[in-house]
Design a protein around this motif. Structure first.
Motif, PDB file in Angstrom:
ATOM      1  N   ARG A  90      62.428-118.669 141.767  1.00 43.00           N
ATOM      2  CA  ARG A  90      63.676-118.817 141.010  1.00 43.00           C
ATOM      3  C   ARG A  90      64.458-120.010 141.552  1.00 43.00           C
ATOM      4  NH1 ARG A  90      66.035-113.669 138.802  1.00 43.00           N
ATOM      5  NH2 ARG A  90      67.852-114.985 138.778  1.00 43.00           N
ATOM      6  N   LEU A  91      65.391-120.473 140.732  1.00 41.27           N
ATOM      7  CA  LEU A  91      66.349-121.479 141.198  1.00 41.27           C
ATOM      8  C   LEU A  91      67.175-120.870 142.324  1.00 41.27           C
ATOM      9  CD1 LEU A  91      67.695-123.081 137.896  1.00 41.27           C
ATOM     10  CD2 LEU A  91      66.432-124.230 139.707  1.00 41.27           C
ATOM     11  N   PRO A  92      67.595-121.596 143.304  1.00 42.90           N
ATOM     12  CA  PRO A  92      67.577-123.045 143.462  1.00 42.90           C
ATOM     13  C   PRO A  92      66.344-123.563 144.193  1.00 42.90           C
ATOM     14  CG  PRO A  92      68.936-122.121 145.187  1.00 42.90           C
ATOM     15  CD  PRO A  92      68.435-120.962 144.339  1.00 42.90           C
ATOM     16  N   ARG A  93      65.387-122.671 144.533  1.00 41.04           N
ATOM     17  CA  ARG A  93      64.199-123.130 145.267  1.00 41.04           C
ATOM     18  C   ARG A  93      63.340-124.007 144.369  1.00 41.04           C
ATOM     19  NH1 ARG A  93      61.927-117.886 147.648  1.00 41.04           N
ATOM     20  NH2 ARG A  93      60.187-119.260 148.115  1.00 41.04           N
ATOM     21  N   PRO A  94      62.764-125.065 144.924  1.00 44.68           N
ATOM     22  CA  PRO A  94      61.990-126.013 144.105  1.00 44.68           C
ATOM     23  C   PRO A  94      60.615-125.476 143.729  1.00 44.68           C
ATOM     24  CG  PRO A  94      61.880-126.646 146.401  1.00 44.68           C
ATOM     25  CD  PRO A  94      62.817-125.472 146.333  1.00 44.68           C
ATOM     26  N   TRP A  95      60.094-126.024 142.662  1.00 41.22           N
ATOM     27  CA  TRP A  95      58.722-125.757 142.246  1.00 41.22           C
ATOM     28  C   TRP A  95      57.825-126.858 142.796  1.00 41.22           C
ATOM     29  CZ3 TRP A  95      58.790-124.360 136.326  1.00 41.22           C
ATOM     30  CH2 TRP A  95      59.308-123.072 136.173  1.00 41.22           C
ATOM     31  N   PRO A  96      56.513-126.609 142.859  1.00 41.65           N
ATOM     32  CA  PRO A  96      55.578-127.685 143.215  1.00 41.65           C
ATOM     33  C   PRO A  96      55.739-128.849 142.237  1.00 41.65           C
ATOM     34  CG  PRO A  96      54.442-125.562 143.105  1.00 41.65           C
ATOM     35  CD  PRO A  96      55.821-125.345 142.584  1.00 41.65           C
ATOM     36  N   ASP A  97      55.513-130.063 142.718  1.00 42.76           N
ATOM     37  CA  ASP A  97      55.710-131.256 141.891  1.00 42.76           C
ATOM     38  C   ASP A  97      54.966-131.191 140.563  1.00 42.76           C
ATOM     39  OD1 ASP A  97      57.397-132.379 143.758  1.00 42.76           O
ATOM     40  OD2 ASP A  97      55.829-133.609 144.688  1.00 42.76           O
ATOM     41  N   ASP A 104      61.593-125.259 130.675  1.00 45.60           N
ATOM     42  CA  ASP A 104      62.997-125.459 131.050  1.00 45.60           C
ATOM     43  C   ASP A 104      63.392-124.382 132.050  1.00 45.60           C
ATOM     44  OD1 ASP A 104      63.317-127.653 129.391  1.00 45.60           O
ATOM     45  OD2 ASP A 104      63.936-126.418 127.680  1.00 45.60           O
ATOM     46  N   ARG A 105      63.959-124.800 133.166  1.00 43.80           N
ATOM     47  CA  ARG A 105      64.411-123.864 134.187  1.00 43.80           C
ATOM     48  C   ARG A 105      65.891-123.567 134.005  1.00 43.80           C
ATOM     49  NH1 ARG A 105      62.668-125.118 140.169  1.00 43.80           N
ATOM     50  NH2 ARG A 105      63.117-122.903 140.353  1.00 43.80           N
ATOM     51  N   SER A 106      66.244-122.318 134.210  1.00 39.63           N
ATOM     52  CA  SER A 106      67.649-121.911 134.190  1.00 39.63           C
ATOM     53  C   SER A 106      67.820-120.823 135.234  1.00 39.63           C
ATOM     54  CB  SER A 106      68.045-121.392 132.810  1.00 39.63           C
ATOM     55  OG  SER A 106      67.426-120.145 132.575  1.00 39.63           O
ATOM     56  N   SER A 107      69.062-120.481 135.533  1.00 38.29           N
ATOM     57  CA  SER A 107      69.325-119.445 136.532  1.00 38.29           C
ATOM     58  C   SER A 107      68.869-118.066 136.050  1.00 38.29           C
ATOM     59  CB  SER A 107      70.810-119.422 136.897  1.00 38.29           C
ATOM     60  OG  SER A 107      71.580-119.180 135.738  1.00 38.29           O
ATOM     61  N   ASP A 108      68.645-117.909 134.742  1.00 40.90           N
ATOM     62  CA  ASP A 108      68.180-116.632 134.195  1.00 40.90           C
ATOM     63  C   ASP A 108      66.671-116.449 134.318  1.00 40.90           C
ATOM     64  OD1 ASP A 108      70.779-116.066 133.434  1.00 40.90           O
ATOM     65  OD2 ASP A 108      70.501-116.886 131.413  1.00 40.90           O
ATOM     66  N   GLU A 111      61.256-115.389 138.948  1.00 43.90           N
ATOM     67  CA  GLU A 111      60.137-116.068 139.600  1.00 43.90           C
ATOM     68  C   GLU A 111      58.918-115.878 138.702  1.00 43.90           C
ATOM     69  OE1 GLU A 111      61.863-113.705 141.376  1.00 43.90           O
ATOM     70  OE2 GLU A 111      60.545-111.984 141.377  1.00 43.90           O
ATOM     71  N   LEU A 112      58.031-116.876 138.722  1.00 44.25           N
ATOM     72  CA  LEU A 112      56.900-116.900 137.802  1.00 44.25           C
ATOM     73  C   LEU A 112      55.613-117.190 138.555  1.00 44.25           C
ATOM     74  CD1 LEU A 112      58.565-119.105 135.034  1.00 44.25           C
ATOM     75  CD2 LEU A 112      58.278-116.623 134.993  1.00 44.25           C
TER      76      LEU A 112
END
Length: 147
Positions: A90-97, A104-108, A111-112
Motif C-alpha cells: 500500500r501507499l506510501p511504500r514504493p512498488w518495484p520499478d 493508478d495508485r491511491s490511498s484506497d 496491498e496487491l
C-alpha cells in the motif's frame, strides 16, 4: 503488532511462499487460462502442466486490478521460461520499478500481488488475492493406497 501490519505481513508472506512454490514450474506449460466473476470482481485461474511425473499446478487470482495475456490463443500450451511473484504494498511504500504505472495508485488501494509468467507468450496479472494449488502427479495418483 497492529492488525493492519499483521494483515500486510500475511499478504507479503503469501507472495514469498507462492514465489518459492512456483519457481519449480519453470519448464511447465500453460495448459489453460480461465476467466470468471466472483461477486463484483473478476478472477483468473491459470493451469500449469509439465507431464505425468510432476504435479499439475493451478494459480488462482481474484479481485483483479489488471490482466494482460497478449495473444490469448498463443498462451495455451506456451512454455514457461520464468514465473515471478511480486508483493505490491500500500501507499506510501514504493512498488518495484517495473510495477510503477501498471495501475493508478491511491490511498484506497490495498496491498496487491503481481504474477508474471514469461515465455513465448506472457501473462501479467495484478490482483488482491493469490492462491496456488498443487495436485498429485499422475505417477503419484496411480500408486495403490496403503492401509
Amino acid at each position: 503488532m497492529s492488525h493492519a501490519v499483521e494483515a500486510e505481513d500475511a499478504v507479503k508472506n503469501r507472495c514469498l511462499r507462492a514465489a518459492r512454490m512456483l519457481a519449480s514450474c519453470v519448464s511447465y506449460f500453460v495448459e489453460r487460462v480461465s476467466f470468471g466473476a466472483v461477486g463484483d470482481s473478476g478472477c483468473v485461474d491459470i493451469f500449469l502442466r509439465e507431464g505425468p511425473h510432476k504435479p499439475d499446478v493451478v494459480i488462482s487470482l481474484s479481485c483483479l486490478h489488471r490482466v494482460e495475456t497478449g495473444d490469448s490463443i498463443a498462451v495455451r500450451g506456451s512454455f514457461i521460461d520464468e514465473i515471478l511473484v511480486d508483493y505490491l504494498p500500500r501507499l506510501p511504500r514504493p512498488w518495484p520499478d517495473d510495477a510503477t504505472g501498471l495501475i493508478d495508485r491511491s490511498s484506497d488501494l490495498p496491498e496487491l500481488v503481481r504474477l508474471r509468467i514469461a515465455g513465448p507468450s506472457e501473462v501479467d496479472v495484478v490482483a488482491s488475492c493469490l492462491t496456488v494449488y498443487t495436485a498429485m502427479s499422475d505417477a503419484e495418483a496411480s500408486l495403490p493406497l496403503r492401509g
